[in-house]
Design an enzyme around this catalytic site. Structure first.
Site, PDB file in Angstrom:
ATOM      1  N   CYS A  44      -0.839   7.299  -8.061  1.00  0.00           N
ATOM      2  CA  CYS A  44      -0.886   8.768  -7.895  1.00  0.00           C
ATOM      3  C   CYS A  44       0.345   9.497  -8.430  1.00  0.00           C
ATOM      4  O   CYS A  44       0.254  10.677  -8.785  1.00  0.00           O
ATOM      5  CB  CYS A  44      -1.125   9.108  -6.433  1.00  0.00           C
ATOM      6  SG  CYS A  44      -0.141   8.152  -5.275  1.00  0.00           S
ATOM      7  N   HIS A  89       1.776  15.556  -5.303  1.00  0.00           N
ATOM      8  CA  HIS A  89       3.011  14.896  -5.751  1.00  0.00           C
ATOM      9  C   HIS A  89       3.669  15.763  -6.833  1.00  0.00           C
ATOM     10  O   HIS A  89       3.015  16.171  -7.800  1.00  0.00           O
ATOM     11  CB  HIS A  89       2.706  13.535  -6.373  1.00  0.00           C
ATOM     12  CG  HIS A  89       2.326  12.472  -5.387  1.00  0.00           C
ATOM     13  ND1 HIS A  89       2.333  12.644  -4.022  1.00  0.00           N
ATOM     14  CD2 HIS A  89       1.929  11.178  -5.594  1.00  0.00           C
ATOM     15  CE1 HIS A  89       1.957  11.518  -3.426  1.00  0.00           C
ATOM     16  NE2 HIS A  89       1.703  10.622  -4.347  1.00  0.00           N
TER      17      HIS A  89
HETATM   18  N1  NAP Z   1      -3.532   7.408  -0.673  1.00  0.00           N
HETATM   19  C1  NAP Z   1      -3.344   7.708  -1.966  1.00  0.00           C
HETATM   20  O1  NAP Z   1      -2.935   8.848  -2.334  1.00  0.00           O
HETATM   21  C2  NAP Z   1      -3.657   6.698  -3.020  1.00  0.00           C
HETATM   22  C3  NAP Z   1      -3.595   7.117  -4.338  1.00  0.00           C
HETATM   23  C4  NAP Z   1      -3.908   6.211  -5.348  1.00  0.00           C
HETATM   24  C5  NAP Z   1      -4.280   4.939  -5.029  1.00  0.00           C
HETATM   25  N2  NAP Z   1      -4.335   4.522  -3.743  1.00  0.00           N
HETATM   26  C6  NAP Z   1      -4.789   3.144  -3.503  1.00  0.00           C
HETATM   27  O2  NAP Z   1      -6.133   3.206  -2.979  1.00  0.00           O
HETATM   28  C7  NAP Z   1      -6.351   2.146  -2.043  1.00  0.00           C
HETATM   29  C8  NAP Z   1      -6.771   2.737  -0.711  1.00  0.00           C
HETATM   30  O3  NAP Z   1      -5.726   3.555  -0.202  1.00  0.00           O
HETATM   31  P1  NAP Z   1      -5.901   4.349   1.176  1.00  0.00           P
HETATM   32  O4  NAP Z   1      -4.694   5.206   1.261  1.00  0.00           O
HETATM   33  O5  NAP Z   1      -7.247   4.956   1.247  1.00  0.00           O
HETATM   34  O6  NAP Z   1      -5.827   3.126   2.249  1.00  0.00           O
HETATM   35  P2  NAP Z   1      -6.424   3.045   3.729  1.00  0.00           P
HETATM   36  O7  NAP Z   1      -6.578   4.403   4.313  1.00  0.00           O
HETATM   37  O8  NAP Z   1      -5.588   2.061   4.445  1.00  0.00           O
HETATM   38  O9  NAP Z   1      -7.918   2.414   3.522  1.00  0.00           O
HETATM   39  C9  NAP Z   1      -8.123   1.064   3.152  1.00  0.00           C
HETATM   40  C10 NAP Z   1      -9.611   0.742   3.033  1.00  0.00           C
HETATM   41  O10 NAP Z   1      -9.744  -0.654   2.702  1.00  0.00           O
HETATM   42  C11 NAP Z   1     -10.709  -1.226   3.584  1.00  0.00           C
HETATM   43  N3  NAP Z   1     -10.455  -2.649   3.824  1.00  0.00           N
HETATM   44  C12 NAP Z   1      -9.397  -3.213   4.467  1.00  0.00           C
HETATM   45  N4  NAP Z   1      -9.574  -4.560   4.548  1.00  0.00           N
HETATM   46  C13 NAP Z   1     -10.760  -4.831   3.947  1.00  0.00           C
HETATM   47  C14 NAP Z   1     -11.500  -6.021   3.724  1.00  0.00           C
HETATM   48  N5  NAP Z   1     -11.054  -7.236   4.128  1.00  0.00           N
HETATM   49  N6  NAP Z   1     -12.688  -5.935   3.063  1.00  0.00           N
HETATM   50  C15 NAP Z   1     -13.160  -4.739   2.649  1.00  0.00           C
HETATM   51  N7  NAP Z   1     -12.511  -3.572   2.847  1.00  0.00           N
HETATM   52  C16 NAP Z   1     -11.315  -3.621   3.494  1.00  0.00           C
HETATM   53  C17 NAP Z   1     -10.565  -0.451   4.876  1.00  0.00           C
HETATM   54  O11 NAP Z   1     -11.717  -0.649   5.689  1.00  0.00           O
HETATM   55  P3  NAP Z   1     -11.592  -0.700   7.325  1.00  0.00           P
HETATM   56  O12 NAP Z   1     -11.499   0.739   7.756  1.00  0.00           O
HETATM   57  O13 NAP Z   1     -12.859  -1.327   7.748  1.00  0.00           O
HETATM   58  O14 NAP Z   1     -10.380  -1.483   7.648  1.00  0.00           O
HETATM   59  C18 NAP Z   1     -10.431   0.968   4.325  1.00  0.00           C
HETATM   60  O15 NAP Z   1     -11.707   1.482   4.011  1.00  0.00           O
HETATM   61  C19 NAP Z   1      -5.039   1.361  -1.961  1.00  0.00           C
HETATM   62  O16 NAP Z   1      -5.142   0.242  -2.798  1.00  0.00           O
HETATM   63  C20 NAP Z   1      -3.996   2.360  -2.453  1.00  0.00           C
HETATM   64  O17 NAP Z   1      -2.886   1.726  -3.022  1.00  0.00           O
HETATM   65  C21 NAP Z   1      -4.041   5.389  -2.725  1.00  0.00           C
END
Ligand code: NAP
Length: 349
Positions: free
Chosen positions: A149, A241
């Site tokens: 991001c 950001h």
């Molecule tokens: N936040 C940002 O601005 C941003 C920007 C760019 C990229 N990202 C990337 O996008 C991804 C998600 O970020 P986030 O901020 O949304 O994280 P998050 O809120 O922690 O969400 C993580 C997701 O992954 C799922 N998950 C966890 N363990 C799993 C498993 N064993 N099998 C299948 N699904 C599983 C979770 O499901 P449960 O709810 O069931 O645990 C949840 O839906 C990350 O890789 C992050 O680096 C984030």
């Protein structure tokens, strides 16, 4: 009439997953059918599987969908991935192997040499890596990624300026707390404070920028041969950001040359009128105190980059500020635009 395409989201319960759900509401091409998460939530109704962290309430169209376990099977061909990075490597590979098109936000595959790190306005030709990826890995499906991001803000700001020969970049970020997912950084750490460290972020920003602005050379990407230094900070901003950038050019353009390049910048998504493409991808703001995250990040559906304060830099050649919405242009919106470009290239059935 356009044939509608069924899509799913892996990691649908997380912060970015919710941003995908909101962004896909009313999409003219994509119908959201499948929501995947961990085994902890598989089998629950979506409304019971997560805490909705965005404005408003869970959209009715998804509230009663039963959450799937994240295993290939009956999912649609096109899957957006917003899974936790600790699990994304194997799960995304399994889906690609089973014939799915995985359009991922996670960092896991971004720097693999045969995986496009795509920004449709900058490097649409990097999609030409996909046939080699499928051949080398024996996959019917594929993985295409979007950048981190903070990287997307910087690369969108630099995209119009690439023609002047970028040789050095110094970039300092002020990154919103939503970039850390939910619940993210503890409030006691971030309220009234700045945290001058985000694990792995500076290295990601440097490497991803060089890959995105690099050239497609047959079967690989030759990175932009520019030296780059990133400083990454977490600040008490909810969304958006901000990056301050100093840049050196080989061709020594004038300030007017740079300004004209920013104002005239347009690209393939605009030419093809892709549904999520902003009318102007990079918008220059003339006010001395803009862009600002609270006032500007949500504009243009969160899909444009806002640039301002272009001026000479006494150390490198010029400096400016850039801003974009981290969970939209930096995550869900970026991936949806990637899929739209892929569809317009005939890569989706
Ligand atoms: N936040 C940002 O601005 C941003 C920007 C760019 C990229 N990202 C990337 O996008 C991804 C998600 O970020 P986030 O901020 O949304 O994280 P998050 O809120 O922690 O969400 C993580 C997701 O992954 C799922 N998950 C966890 N363990 C799993 C498993 N064993 N099998 C299948 N699904 C599983 C979770 O499901 P449960 O709810 O069931 O645990 C949840 O839906 C990350 O890789 C992050 O680096 C984030």
């Amino acid at each position: 009439m356009q044939t509608r395409i069924e899509v799913g989201i892996l990691g649908a319960t997380g912060m970015v997953g919710q941003s995908f759900i909101r962004f896909l509401q009313g999409h003219p091409w994509f119908d959201l059918r499948v929501l995947g998460a961990s085994d902890r939530n598989a089998g629950k109704k979506y409304r019971d599987a997560m805490n909705w962290n965005l404005a408003g309430s869970v959209p009715d169209s998804v509230a009663d969908i039963t959450v799937d376990e994240s295993k290939p099977g009956t999912a649609p061909q096109l899957l957006f991935s917003a899974m936790d990075a600790s699990v994304a490597t194997e799960i995304e590979r399994a889906f690609a192997e089973a014939g799915h098109v995985v359009v991922s936000n996670s960092r896991n595959h971004r720097m693999e040499p045969d995986v496009p790190l795509l920004v449709p306005e900058i490097n649409p030709d990097h999609l030409k890596l996909v046939p080699g990826q499928q051949r080398a890995r024996g996959w019917k499906g594929q993985i295409v990624t979007n950048p981190n991001c903070s990287t997307i803000v910087l690369t969108m700001g630099l995209a119009p300026l690439k023609q002047f020969g970028i040789t050095k970049i110094v970039a300092t970020t002020m990154q919103a707390i939503s970039g850390a997912g939910y619940p993210g950084v503890p409030s006691m750490d971030i309220v009234g404070n700045v945290i001058p460290f985000i694990g792995g972020e500076e290295e990601k920003m440097q490497q991803e920028t060089q890959k995105i602005l690099g050239e497609f050379r047959g079967d690989r990407i030759e990175p932009l041969p520019a030296r780059m230094s990133a400083h990454c900070n977490r600040v008490p901003v909810v969304d958006g950001h901000t990056v301050t950038v100093s840049v050196e050019f080989s061709s020594k353009p004038s300030e007017a040359d740079l300004r004209r390049a920013i104002d005239e910048f347009t690209a393939l998504p605009q030419e093809r009128h892709l549904p999520s493409a902003p009318a102007r991808p990079v918008i220059y703001m003339t006010e001395a105190n803009r862009p600002q995250p609270r006032k500007d990040a949500e504009r243009e559906r969160g899909m444009a980059a806002f640039v301002g304060r272009l001026r000479p830099c006494p150390v490198l050649d010029y400096k400016f500020i850039a801003l974009s919405h981290n969970t939209i242009r930096g995550a869900a919106g970026a991936a949806v635009l990637n899929a739209e470009l892929m569809h317009s290239e005939g890569m989706l059935r």
